[in-house]
Each structure stands twice: as structure tokens, then as C-alpha cells.
Scaffold this motif. Structure first.
Motif, PDB file in Angstrom:
ATOM      1  N   UNK A   1       0.828  -1.175  -0.032  1.00 20.25           N
ATOM      2  CA  UNK A   1      -0.138  -0.151  -0.094  1.00 20.25           C
ATOM      3  C   UNK A   1       0.764   1.147   0.010  1.00 20.25           C
ATOM      4  N   UNK A   2       0.278   2.457   0.104  1.00 15.09           N
ATOM      5  CA  UNK A   2       0.821   3.708   0.144  1.00 15.09           C
ATOM      6  C   UNK A   2       1.586   3.827   1.602  1.00 15.09           C
ATOM      7  N   UNK A   3       2.537   4.699   1.434  1.00 14.82           N
ATOM      8  CA  UNK A   3       3.428   4.989   2.559  1.00 14.82           C
ATOM      9  C   UNK A   3       3.035   6.600   3.262  1.00 14.82           C
ATOM     10  N   UNK A   4       2.480   6.415   4.244  1.00 11.96           N
ATOM     11  CA  UNK A   4       1.966   7.752   4.905  1.00 11.96           C
ATOM     12  C   UNK A   4       3.232   8.621   5.145  1.00 11.96           C
ATOM     13  N   UNK A   5       2.657  10.184   5.244  1.00  8.80           N
ATOM     14  CA  UNK A   5       3.743  11.107   5.376  1.00  8.80           C
ATOM     15  C   UNK A   5       4.043  10.905   6.965  1.00  8.80           C
ATOM     16  N   UNK A   6       5.385  11.709   7.135  1.00  9.74           N
ATOM     17  CA  UNK A   6       5.904  11.420   8.747  1.00  9.74           C
ATOM     18  C   UNK A   6       6.311  12.935   9.012  1.00  9.74           C
ATOM     19  N   UNK A   7       6.324  12.961  10.367  1.00  5.96           N
ATOM     20  CA  UNK A   7       6.617  14.283  10.570  1.00  5.96           C
ATOM     21  C   UNK A   7       8.119  14.189  11.486  1.00  5.96           C
ATOM     22  N   UNK A   8       8.873  14.820  11.051  1.00  5.76           N
ATOM     23  CA  UNK A   8      10.424  14.824  11.384  1.00  5.76           C
ATOM     24  C   UNK A   8      10.887  16.249  11.928  1.00  5.76           C
ATOM     25  N   UNK A   9      12.071  16.282  12.431  1.00  3.44           N
ATOM     26  CA  UNK A   9      12.562  17.489  12.988  1.00  3.44           C
ATOM     27  C   UNK A   9      13.936  17.701  12.132  1.00  3.44           C
TER      28      UNK A   9
END
Length: 756
Positions: free
Chosen positions: A132-140
Motif C-alpha cells: 500500500x501507500x506510505x503515509x507522510x511522517x513528521x520529522x525534525x
């Protein structure tokens, strides 16, 4: 004696239910108070936060979808290099901070561009191996938070790469790259003067802030951010949770805040794991004039309780008791008529008392006349045709008494003043939410135009079959289109995919944008259009335009929001093109006030206009309405379209409107209970009594042939059965007299006669 029906249940129900209505009146009005911050203001801020969170969620999901779609459309070959592929994949991504291309199997860095992409903690192989699709991620990165968007790029095998040969032996003839693009959070917009909007992470850290107008310092307190993050974390699995809070007070104003998670409202979504929370806040004036409806509730309930008890006593003494006495007298008369000996004579020797008035008095007098006829003391007696008021008049009078309490409650008391009932913050919130809805519509139409422009840019230089393939793929990738077609310079369709076009206007516009292609019909046809160039680097071919008709259902689906009410999209002539409720294509707005409001948003010539709001008095009560121009820039700026929203004030928790609603409801309930119970009394008691009164007077007048059939199993049915026994005794007495036999007052009847 126990009865299934009879006179007791309607009278008892009337009293009990009216007392219940009195109790409900106290319960409904006692909790309504004005003063401080109305609940409607808190609810409005919560919904503004939820709308803002939805807009951010939609922007993130649209960006993730665009990155993936670009990767899927990349024309990879076995000779494609990572550097050229990365440049081709991200050349149009103006918002990208950095981009990298990685080997999906080994995590090896293949190509980079822009700023460094923070990949620490991102397991490339594990991320790319999932289905399936890879969801976005929140990084610093560098103290700032960024979003990483992922897309898989599948290429044919490259035989001259030793590293790839080993992977090829394991996975077949294809190799896969992983595209990672880093971007800042989507732009945050605050709507409504003095409102602050913030995006928080899971710990309550502020990631982005937007302010509209001049925000009060108290409206941006750090305590609210931490409280909103805790509330969102405590919501658990409720992915679209939202709420409201009260902040600090400054003078006569107090901060009202709303929070909402940036997560999918239904099912698993792209943003569920980001932990983002939107917090909106605004300082509003606190209500200083408090109004308490508990005193009025007690007075109204006490008055209804008095009405209930008086009506119950009146019906008990004028209907129930006389009817029960009549029931006993009729039974005694039947026993005397069918018995023999001293006991029967004793039963007939006692006069039948006349109780009550109307029908019961008539039946009592007729029974006493029948008693005399059974004793042989008198003959048939005629009764006057003119009679006084009966129990029907008593039932009508009872309804009128209840109506004297109900009608003022329904039409007079606690009326909400249209001009002052809706607090100014509630009206401002409706306007802000309409602006947010307008922005959603604008973004949807802008995306449709951008997607169509990309498709148009890929058409030049291709054969007819290749162009058809491009359009079919675009139609499959973009579900908002119902039909794609090319127009030549004469307006003739050269190529079409999808459904049959709805267009009736044959025109070939210049440039690109959004337009309507019909002005009548069952379905409004809204279309994006873009010029198709004759070839690479050449000017657009005259009259060759790609049109994409937008499915109006897709536009309708983005309009509904909780407690926003009915929402319409109208053209410059105020004709409806889309709506969140049922509508007829190109109809006018349902209320003239809404039309005036839409026209009031129009600014001076050459300007886009401004949003506006008002409270209109409709047949169903006050309505909180707002309108906003569709766009200030972009492909929709020249349309002159509007978005109009109308929410009944009754659907909002406004104290004055709530008091009016509950007062009216109490009045309606009281009137309904009074009419229903007294109608029930009329059906089961009064109407049968009128029929029995006519029959018993005929019987006393000498009619021995009409058989009296009991209809109900109640007191009146028992009276009817007793009268039938009396009729049979009198008929037998008359037959004996005619045959010349001596006859006593009566003689016993056979058992089967009694059972009949």
C-alpha cells in the motif's frame, strides 16, 4: 370493578400527563442561563478548529497523492539514472525543501537535491517493503518540523549495475527506488477577526501560527496549547476528536479556544500517525446581563399543575362519579326487571337518582320512567327534543382551558428577538466557517485546474491513440472529472473520454481556468479548461482546448459540515450550481434574504468583495446566515461565484432561542395532551353516552323493538346490557297484557335469554 376501558383511564391520564408536562417544563427551562460565555460560542470555536484541521488534512493528503502520482507517471526506462529521475520527479515541486532518491532494497542514497532531508529514524527498507501507500511522517531538522512524503518508483532492470544484479536475482526483472520529499507544513490560515490559529505536535509544541487581524494577547496563551495537546491525547482512538476550552479573562473579554485533531474522520487516513492538533482561539466579550428562566419555569409549571388538578376534579365529579352511580342504578333496575318476588319489588321500589347534567341526567330520568313502567305506575313517556349543553361542551371547555395555558407558551412567552437573540460571536463564527468552506471549494477547483493543465501539457506531439491513453489515465487518477474532451477551433469535440459531456455552450475560451458550460438542464456543468500547445515550445494552437467537466457530486460532497447548515455555491447571477442539500440546477436561493446577502459580498468593480453575515427571520425562526466570495486569486477569481450558508438558530445552543424552543415545546405538549385525553374521553365515554341517551329515551317512549347492543366492555357497555334486559322485560310485559293474561311487574326470563 376492573375495566379495560371506561371513564377512569382518560381522566387519570389527563391529570398525570399534564403534571408530566409541567415537570418537563421545569426541567427544560431551569437549566437555561445567560451570562458569561454562551455554549453556542464554545461550540462555534470547536467547529472552526475542526474545519481548519480538515483543511490542513486535505492539503497534506493532496500533496502526498500528488507526489505518488508523479512517481507513478514517471516514464522510467532501463537507462534512467537516479540524478535525471530525481530532477524529473521534483522539478515541478516548488514547495519542496529537499528531495532524495534511495534504493528501496538497501537504503543506499542514489541522488539528492535541495536541503538535506532528515532521514534519521526512517528505516528505508522497512518503509518501502510494506504494501500500500506510505503515509507522510513528521520529522525534525534544524529545530524545525518538516513533513516527509514518500513514493515508490519502479524501473526496469539495469543489467550493467552489479549492485542491482544481485537484487535483480532476488526480485525478478524490476528494481525499485524510494522518492522522499521534505516540505514544511501546509500554510495555516486563521479566519475571523482577532482569531489565532496554531498547529501543535503531540507534545503541545507550536509548529505554525497564523493570526487574522489583531489578536488579543490572552488569546495566545501557552497554557491552552498544552491543554489542547493533553485533551487530544486523551481522546484515544477517536481520530477526529475535537473540543473547546475557556482561557484567561482580560477585563470584560475572555478567551475561547477550540481544538481538533488533524486525522481522518472516517477509517485509516494519511494523517492519523502525525499527532497534529489544530488550536484556534479568540477573545470574546462575556455576557454581563444574566437571564434566568427557572422562575418562569416554576410559574408556568405551577399554573399547568393547577389546570390539571382542576380539570381532573371537574371531570371526576361531573362525569366519573355520576356515570358510576348510573351504572349501579341501571344494574339494580335490570335485576328488578328480571327477578321475582319481594327482592325484585324492593329493587324497583327505589327511585333512580338523577346525577350530573346532559346525557347522564337524560339517561337517569329515562331510567326512572322505565322503573315506573315496570311497576305499572305509568306508561310510555315522551321526552323533549330540545336539550341543554351536554358533555361534549364540557370536553370542548376542557380543551379551551388547556389552550389558555398552551397558546401563550407557543406564540407569546419567551419570544426570541431576532435582532438580539444571536450573540455577535456566533454570527462571526458562522461567517468564518463560511469562509473556510469557500476556501475548500476554491482549493478543489484550483486542483482540478492544475491537474487538467498537467494533462494538457503532456498532449502536444502525441498521436491520437497516445492522447487518448493520457486522457484515460488522467480520468482514472482524478476522480473529480466525469468527462475529458478536446475542442477544436470551431467548438467541435475532437477527442473524448468518460461520460457524455453536459455542455450546451459551444465556445472556445482563451487561456485557462474554471467555467460553466451550460446554463440550464438537470445537472450544472462546471468545467476546468486549459490550452493545448501545438508542440514543444510553440504557442497554443488556436482553439484547441482541453476541457474537464467536474462531477458536481464531488463538489457537493465537500460542502457539508456539522452545524454549518445548508450550503450553496452560486454563480454571479445567484443561481445554484452546487449545494449540501437537495436542489434544482440553476434555481434561485431559497430565501430572498440569502440572495441579498450574496450580493452584499460583491465589492467595487475590479475587486473580489468581502464576506458578510446577518441574522434573518424566517418562517421557522431566526436563521444565522453568511456569504463569501469564492476566490480572490487563481483560476476562479474572475467567476464572481459565492458560497452561502444558512443555519437555523434553533440548531445552535443559544440561550434565548433555547428558551423559546423549550417554551413552545411545553405549550405544544400541553395542548396535545389535553386534546388527546379529552378526545379519548369523548370517543370512549361522551359519544357512547349520547347514543345510549337517545336509545333509552326511545325505550321509555314505548319503542320495544330496537335491540340495544353493548359495544364496549366498560361502564357504558354494562348500562347498555342492563337496558336490554329492561327492554326484554317490558316487551314480555306488553305481550302478556295484549294476550289478556294477568301480569305482574315482571317475571323471570330463561337463562338463555339472560345470556343473550
Amino acid at each position: 370493578m376492573p375495566m379495560l376501558g371506561g371513564v377512569r383511564p382518560p381522566i387519570a391520564s389527563l391529570v398525570v400527563l399534564l403534571l408530566v408536562v409541567a415537570a418537563l417544563t421545569v426541567i427544560g427551562l431551569d437549566g437555561i442561563h445567560t451570562g458569561g460565555i454562551p455554549q453556542a460560542v464554545l461550540n462555534g470555536e470547536q467547529r472552526i478548529a475542526a474545519d481548519t484541521a480538515q483543511s490542513m488534512r486535505t492539503a497534506i493528503e493532496a500533496e502526498a497523492s500528488t507526489v505518488r502520482r508523479t512517481a507513478n507517471a514517471y516514464p522510467a526506462t532501463s537507462t534512467s539514472t537516479p540524478t535525471t529521475a530525481l530532477k524529473a520527479l521534483t522539478s515541478a515541486r516548488k514547495a519542496a525543501l529537499g528531495r532524495v532518491l534511495l534504493d528501496a532494497h538497501t537504503g543506499k542514497l542514489l541522488a539528492t537535491g535541495g536541503k538535506t532531508v532528515p532521514l534519521a529514524g526512517v528505516g528505508v527498507a522497512r518503509t518501502a517493503s510494506g504494501h500500500g501507500e506510505i503515509p507522510p511522517r513528521l520529522v525534525t531538522s534544524g529545530g524545525t518540523r518538516q513533513l516527509l512524503y514518500f513514493a515508490k518508483v519502479t524501473l526496469p532492470a539495469q543489467q550493467d549495475d552489479p549492485d542491482q544484479d544481485q537484487y535483480q536475482a532476488q526480485s525478478g526483472t524490476e528494481r525499485q527506488w524510494l522518492l522522499v520529499v521534505s516540505e514544511v507544513l501546509p500554510a495555516l490560515t486563521a479566519y475571523g477577526d482577532g482569531r489565532t490559529a496554531e498547529v501543535l505536535d503531540a507534545s503541545g509544541t507550536v509548529l505554525a501560527t497564523a493570526v487574522h487581524g489583531t489578536a488579543s494577547p490572552a488569546a495566545a496563551g501557552s497554557g491552552l496549547s498544552a491543554a489542547a495537546a493533553r485533551a487530544a491525547h486523551g481522546s484515544g482512538s477517536d481520530t477526529d476528536a475535537s473540543g473547546s476550552m475557556l482561557g484567561a479573562a482580560t477585563g470584560s473579554r475572555r478567551t475561547v479556544a477550540g481544538w481538533a485533531q488533524v486525522a481522518s474522520a472516517t477509517g485509516q487516513g494519511e494523517t492519523d500517525d502525525l499527532g497534529l492538533v489544530v488550536l484556534t482561539s479568540r477573545a470574546v466579550p462575556a455576557t454581563t446581563t444574566a437571564a434566568d428562566y427557572s422562575g418562569f419555569a416554576l410559574e408556568a409549571a405551577g399554573a399547568l399543575a393547577v389546570v390539571a388538578l382542576l380539570l381532573g376534579m371537574a371531570l371526576y365529579f361531573s362525569v366519573q362519579q355520576p356515570l358510576l352511580r348510573l351504572y349501579l342504578s341501571a344494574g339494580r333496575l335490570a335485576r328488578g326487571a328480571t327477578g321475582d318476588g319481594p327482592a325484585a319489588s324492593a329493587e324497583l321500589s327505589r327511585p333512580v337518582p338523577v346525577h350530573g347534567f346532559g346525557e347522564l341526567a337524560r339517561i337517569g330520568r329515562a331510567l326512572d320512567s322505565l322503573r315506573g313502567q315496570l311497576l305499572g305506575e305509568s306508561g310510555p313517556q315522551e321526552f323533549p327534543a330540545r336539550r341543554g349543553p351536554g358533555y361534549r361542551a364540557l370536553a370542548v371547555a376542557g380543551v379551551v382551558v388547556v389552550a389558555c395555558w398552551s397558546m401563550p407558551m407557543i406564540f407569546v412567552l419567551n419570544r426570541a428577538d431576532t435582532a438580539t437573540a444571536v450573540p455577535a460571536p456566533v454570527l462571526a463564527d458562522q461567517q468564518a466557517r463560511t469562509e473556510i468552506a469557500t476556501n475548500r471549494v476554491r482549493q478543489s477547483l484550483d486542483r482540478s485546474y492544475t491537474d487538467l493543465s498537467e494533462a494538457a501539457a503532456s498532449l502536444p506531439g502525441k498521436s491520437r491513440a497516445a492522447q487518448t491513453e493520457v486522457l484515460q489515465k488522467s480520468l482514472a487518477d482524478h476522480k473529480q472529472y466525469r468527462s475529458l474532451y478536446l475542442l477544436d477551433r470551431s467548438g467541435t469535440i475532437m477527442l473524448r473520454v468518460g461520460d457524455t459531456p453536459l455542455r450546451t455552450l459551444v465556445h472556445v475560451p482563451h487561456g485557462g481556468g474554471i467555467t460553466t458550460v451550460n446554463t440550464s438542464g438537470r445537472i450544472p456543468a462546471i468545467a476546468a479548461y486549459a490550452q493545448v500547445r501545438a508542440g514543444k515550445g510553440k504557442a497554443p494552437a488556436a482553439g484547441v482546448v482541453l476541457f474537464g467537466e467536474i462531477d458536481v457530486k464531488a463538489l457537493n460532497s465537500i460542502l457539508p459540515r456539522p452545524k454549518l447548515g445548508s450550503v450553496w455555491v452560486t454563480d454571479r447571477d445567484d443561481k445554484v450550481l452546487a449545494a449540501s442539500v437537495g436542489y434544482r440546477a440553476f434555481q434561485s436561493l431559497p430565501d430572498s434574504g440569502l440572495t441579498r446577502l450574496a450580493r452584499a459580498t460583491q465589492g467595487a468593480p475590479g475587486t473580489t468583495g468581502t464576506a458578510t453575515s446577518a441574522v434573518h427571520n424566517t418562517s421557522s425562526g431566526p436563521s444565522v446566515d453568511a456569504a463569501a466570495p469564492l476566490a480572490q486569486s487563481g483560476p476562479t477569481a474572475r467567476l464572481g461565484w459565492h458560497v452561502v450558508a444558512a443555519e437555523p438558530a434553533a440548531a445552535l445552543q443559544i440561550p434565548a432561542v433555547q428558551a423559546e424552543q423549550h417554551t413552545m415545546l411545553a405549550g405544544i405538549l400541553g395542548l396535545a395532551v389535553g386534546a388527546a385525553c379529552l378526545g379519548w374521553l369523548h370517543v370512549v365515554v361522551i359519544r357512547p353516552l349520547r347514543a345510549v341517551a337517545v336509545l333509552v329515551e326511545r325505550l321509555a317512549g314505548g319503542d320495544r323493538r330496537t335491540v340495544l347492543h353493548p359495544v364496549n366492555h366498560d361502564e357504558i357497555g354494562s348500562v347498555t346490557r342492563s337496558l336490554e334486559l329492561v327492554r326484554q322485560a317490558l316487551a314480555e310485559h306488553d305481550r302478556a297484557a295484549r294476550s289478556g293474561h294477568a301480569a305482574g311487574p315482571s317475571r323471570p326470563l330463561r337463562e338463555n335469554t339472560l345470556q343473550r
